[in-house]
Each structure stands twice: as structure tokens, then as C-alpha cells.
Motif scaffolding. Structure first.
Motif, mmCIF file in Angstrom:
data_model
loop_
_atom_site.group_PDB
_atom_site.id
_atom_site.type_symbol
_atom_site.label_atom_id
_atom_site.label_comp_id
_atom_site.label_asym_id
_atom_site.label_seq_id
_atom_site.Cartn_x
_atom_site.Cartn_y
_atom_site.Cartn_z
ATOM 1 N N ALA A 1 0.835 -1.195 0.000
ATOM 2 C CA ALA A 1 0.000 0.000 0.000
ATOM 3 C C ALA A 1 0.872 1.248 0.000
ATOM 4 O O ALA A 1 1.988 1.241 0.523
ATOM 5 N N VAL B 1 -5.176 6.313 -0.632
ATOM 6 C CA VAL B 1 -4.486 5.059 -0.329
ATOM 7 C C VAL B 1 -4.575 4.171 -1.572
ATOM 8 O O VAL B 1 -5.668 3.874 -2.048
ATOM 9 N N TYR C 1 -3.617 0.470 -2.870
ATOM 10 C CA TYR C 1 -3.156 -0.823 -2.352
ATOM 11 C C TYR C 1 -3.127 -1.860 -3.469
ATOM 12 O O TYR C 1 -3.862 -1.760 -4.456
ATOM 13 N N ARG D 1 -5.344 -2.729 8.929
ATOM 14 C CA ARG D 1 -4.209 -3.200 8.129
ATOM 15 C C ARG D 1 -3.687 -4.544 8.610
ATOM 16 O O ARG D 1 -3.135 -5.312 7.832
ATOM 17 N N ARG E 1 -9.921 -7.147 1.555
ATOM 18 C CA ARG E 1 -9.298 -6.119 0.737
ATOM 19 C C ARG E 1 -9.612 -6.235 -0.747
ATOM 20 O O ARG E 1 -9.742 -5.241 -1.445
#
Length: 200
Positions: free
Chosen positions: A71, A97, A99, A148, A179
Motif C-alpha cells: 500500500a 491510499v 493498495y 491493516r 481487501r
């Protein structure tokens, strides 16, 4: 004559009640232990970029190993409060962000404001949060949490989830997912599904 008397009485009552409430204001100046602590950042940074990586295996003291970027967090401004007992970092002007999954496919999360808690690994994203996956799925919500450590994302707020592959738009309140959206659990839902008509 009587109505004038009652009008004066009502005005006097209203003034008395107003004076009572105004006199109840807390004007006490707190000092010593009662005084609230002022919290200032230990530092600020502009055009901030933070890259999260992971290694394939545990490194020894002088070992080498391949690592991959999982990320990248970018923001025009960050404030560092990591000197506190419960350390955190804020992003008052928004955050992006980006990722990557194990195959290197890129997805993004945007928000107007964010807080990253170092000890828990939790990112609190607030205001116009938009998640866009590598395959075009889009989630919109006013607040979203990203853990995370467990790679888990969740919200208790209202959301809209659009899946262009299936032609669906799902609305609801409260949801959690991993995710890469391979597991998706919506708590309260409603939505629309487009059905393609076959030509006759």
C-alpha cells in the motif's frame, strides 16, 4: 387594562428565566489537574507519502529478502501525534491510499480526512470515502475503517456499492469485506439489478 397587566407580567417572567439561564453558564477557569491538556502535533509534513511493504520471509540481522509494496498512502498534509500515549497521525486535507493485491493489481481509497492509529494498525477514513477496485467496483460511504493487520475493511454507515460487471447497485447500511472484495457482507441492504433483454 387587564391585558396590558398580563403583557408586563409575561415580559417580566421571560426576563427572569433568561437571567436564570445566563447566570448558570460555567465560567469557572480550570487549573492544575482539572485543566484539559492541550494537544499539539510533534511535527507536520506537506506532500506526505508513506509506503507499506512486506517481506516474503523473516529477515535475520544482516539478511536480504525480496519485499513487495502492499500500500501507498499519500496526502497534502499530515500531523504527527505519535509522541502521545496512544499514538496516531492525522490527514486533515484528505488522503489517497493505493493498495496492491499479491498479483500487483491496484485499487484505491480516497477520503476527505483520515486518522492512522499506529498501535492498532487501524485507519479511520472520513468524508466522501470512495473505494475503487482494480476491476471497476466502486464503494461510496461517509466513513470507513481499514484494519491493516487483518486486511479487513468495514463501516456502520450508509453505503452504495456498484458492480459494473454484474450491472448491480447495492444500497445499505453497515458492511464489511476483505481487501480484494472476494468476501463481502452487507448488514442491511436494498438495491437494483439491471437485466439485459435478449433480442427477439
Amino acid at each position: 387594562m387587564t391585558s396590558f397587566k398580563y403583557d408586563r407580567l409575561n415580559i417580566a417572567m421571560a426576563l427572569t428565566v433568561a437571567m436564570f439561564f445566563l447566570s448558570c453558564q460555567d465560567t469557572y477557569e480550570r487549573v492544575g489537574e482539572d485543566r484539559p491538556a492541550l494537544v499539539y502535533p510533534q511535527g507536520e509534513a506537506e506532500n506526505f507519502t508513506l509506503t507499506y511493504t512486506e517481506t516474503e520471509e523473516n529477515l535475520q540481522s544482516e539478511g536480504e529478502s525480496d519485499s513487495r509494496v502492499i500500500a501507498v498512502l499519500e496526502s497534502p498534509l499530515t500531523r504527527d501525534f505519535e509522541n502521545l500515549i496512544f499514538p496516531y497521525r492525522t490527514f486533515p486535507e484528505g488522503v489517497l491510499v493505493t493498495y496492491y493485491d499479491p498479483q500487483g493489481l491496484k485499487s484505491t481509497i480516497r477520503a476527505d480526512y483520515a486518522i492512522v492509529y499506529r498501535e492498532t494498525g487501524l485507519i479511520d477514513l472520513q468524508g466522501n470515502v470512495v473505494v475503487t477496485t482494480h476491476d471497476g467496483k466502486v464503494l461510496k460511504t461517509p466513513q470507513l475503517y481499514w484494519d491493516r493487520k487483518t486486511e479487513w475493511i468495514f463501516t456502520q454507515e450508509r453505503f452504495t456499492f456498484t458492480n459494473p460487471e454484474e450491472g448491480t447497485e447495492l444500497n445499505g447500511k453497515g458492511m464489511d469485506f476483505n481487501r480484494d472484495f472476494t468476501y463481502f457482507n452487507a448488514h442491511q441492504t436494498g438495491g437494483e439489478m439491471l437485466v439485459k433483454e435478449e433480442a427477439s
